[in-house]
Motif scaffolding. Structure first.
Motif, PDB file in Angstrom:
ATOM      1  N   ALA A 114      56.972 -46.937  78.769  1.00 51.04           N
ATOM      2  CA  ALA A 114      55.756 -47.368  78.607  1.00 51.04           C
ATOM      3  C   ALA A 114      54.711 -47.348  77.323  1.00 51.04           C
ATOM      4  O   ALA A 114      54.281 -48.191  77.035  1.00 51.04           O
ATOM      5  CB  ALA A 114      54.804 -46.505  79.872  1.00 51.04           C
ATOM      6  N   HIS A 117      56.426 -49.995  75.021  1.00 50.96           N
ATOM      7  CA  HIS A 117      55.912 -51.226  75.424  1.00 50.96           C
ATOM      8  C   HIS A 117      54.341 -51.473  74.744  1.00 50.96           C
ATOM      9  O   HIS A 117      54.062 -52.436  74.316  1.00 50.96           O
ATOM     10  CB  HIS A 117      55.850 -51.179  77.018  1.00 50.96           C
ATOM     11  N   TRP A 118      53.717 -50.480  74.891  1.00 49.55           N
ATOM     12  CA  TRP A 118      52.305 -50.321  74.543  1.00 49.55           C
ATOM     13  C   TRP A 118      52.463 -50.743  72.805  1.00 49.55           C
ATOM     14  O   TRP A 118      51.699 -51.475  72.352  1.00 49.55           O
ATOM     15  CB  TRP A 118      51.617 -49.092  74.704  1.00 49.55           C
ATOM     16  N   ASP A 155      50.963 -56.372  80.829  1.00 47.23           N
ATOM     17  CA  ASP A 155      50.007 -55.051  80.565  1.00 47.23           C
ATOM     18  C   ASP A 155      50.382 -54.211  81.766  1.00 47.23           C
ATOM     19  O   ASP A 155      49.783 -53.355  82.053  1.00 47.23           O
ATOM     20  CB  ASP A 155      48.557 -55.707  80.698  1.00 47.23           C
ATOM     21  N   TYR A 157      52.088 -51.663  82.004  1.00 45.95           N
ATOM     22  CA  TYR A 157      52.921 -50.316  81.531  1.00 45.95           C
ATOM     23  C   TYR A 157      53.517 -49.534  82.561  1.00 45.95           C
ATOM     24  O   TYR A 157      54.490 -48.938  82.319  1.00 45.95           O
ATOM     25  CB  TYR A 157      51.813 -49.780  80.674  1.00 45.95           C
TER      26      TYR A 157
END
Length: 260
Positions: A114, A117-118, A155, A157
């Motif tokens: 997560a 990914h961000w 978006d 996440y």
């Protein structure tokens, strides 16, 4: 006139994710095997494309999809698009395309996935002043208050890390002998041995494969994860990690109470 082979062609395997779990490296390594013909570029997003009429694609024998592959050279063909494991519509479409296709999936610690990914989004797009914690809060609100759970891949996440549902969805359509699921941390630390395992899964000999380890698509984090987000994700994924352990008979102790 097209040959019978061309009329009935199908690719042999597909890498379906997960995002930020070494799929770029996997594409690079598989592309070096002399008997593997990967798609012209990674992430075709064919089965995840909402604008494609798959009834029409089936009628024309997926010719739009197949133009991304070399059909003149002997070998097996495959592609990798990490979004396929997450968007629920993709797995049935892949099965419709080729029920005998082999599936490769790599799972990464969902907390680290997560945040990675961000950071990818942070490098590639204008995210404004909203922090990682704010994006997590917004996603939790969507999860709690949407009547119909809409997937928002860019978006999502948190939701991308709920692997057990994705795994069960795959096994609803494909038998276990057609599915290979690897742990990212193991693949990262021992790439050659896991490549040999993948080659064996694909029915290929890897003895003469010229392996040269290479870091692919590495992005440094601009800042460390904040304590609120880390604690939140560790708490959210606690039960989920246990579900994955039971489903795959894995030991995921290293995924629990992670510190980034």
């Amino acid at each position: 006139m097209k040959s019978e082979y061309n009329l009935n062609k199908r690719i042999d395997f597909i890498g379906i994710g997960v995002q930020k779990a070494g799929t770029t490296a996997l594409y690079y390594y598989l592309n070096k095997h002399p008997d593997i013909l990967m798609s012209k570029y990674k992430e075709l997003h064919y089965f995840s494309n909402l604008n494609i009429d798959f009834e029409e694609e089936s009628r024309i024998n997926y010719s739009n999809y197949h133009q991304n592959f070399d059909w003149t050279t002997p070998g097996i063909r495959g592609e990798i698009t990490p979004r396929y494991c997450y968007l629920e519509r993709c797995i049935p479409l892949i099965h419709q395309y080729n029920p005998a296709i082999k599936i490769i999936m790599i799972l990464r610690n969902p907390v680290e996935r997560a945040y990675s990914h961000w950071n990818m989004r942070l490098h590639n797009t204008e995210m404004g002043n909203r922090t990682f914690a704010n994006y997590l809060k917004a996603e939790i609100l969507r999860m709690n208050f949407e009547n119909k759970f809409n997937q928002m891949p860019e978006d999502d996440y948190i939701r991308r890390g709920f692997y057990s549902k994705q795994i069960r969805h795959i096994f609803d359509y494909f038998p276990s002998q057609q599915v290979l699921i690897l742990k990212y941390e193991d693949f990262r630390d021992n790439q050659y041995q896991h490549l040999l395992r993948i080659f064996d899964f694909l029915g290929l000999n890897g003895d003469n494969y010229k392996f040269e380890e290479k870091k692919v698509h590495h992005i440094d984090y601009k800042e460390e994860i904040d304590g609120f987000s880390l604690n939140l994700l560790n708490d959210i994924y606690k039960e989920e990690i246990e579900k994955v352990e039971k489903l795959l008979n894995w030991n995921c102790t290293d995924w629990k109470n992670v510190k980034i």
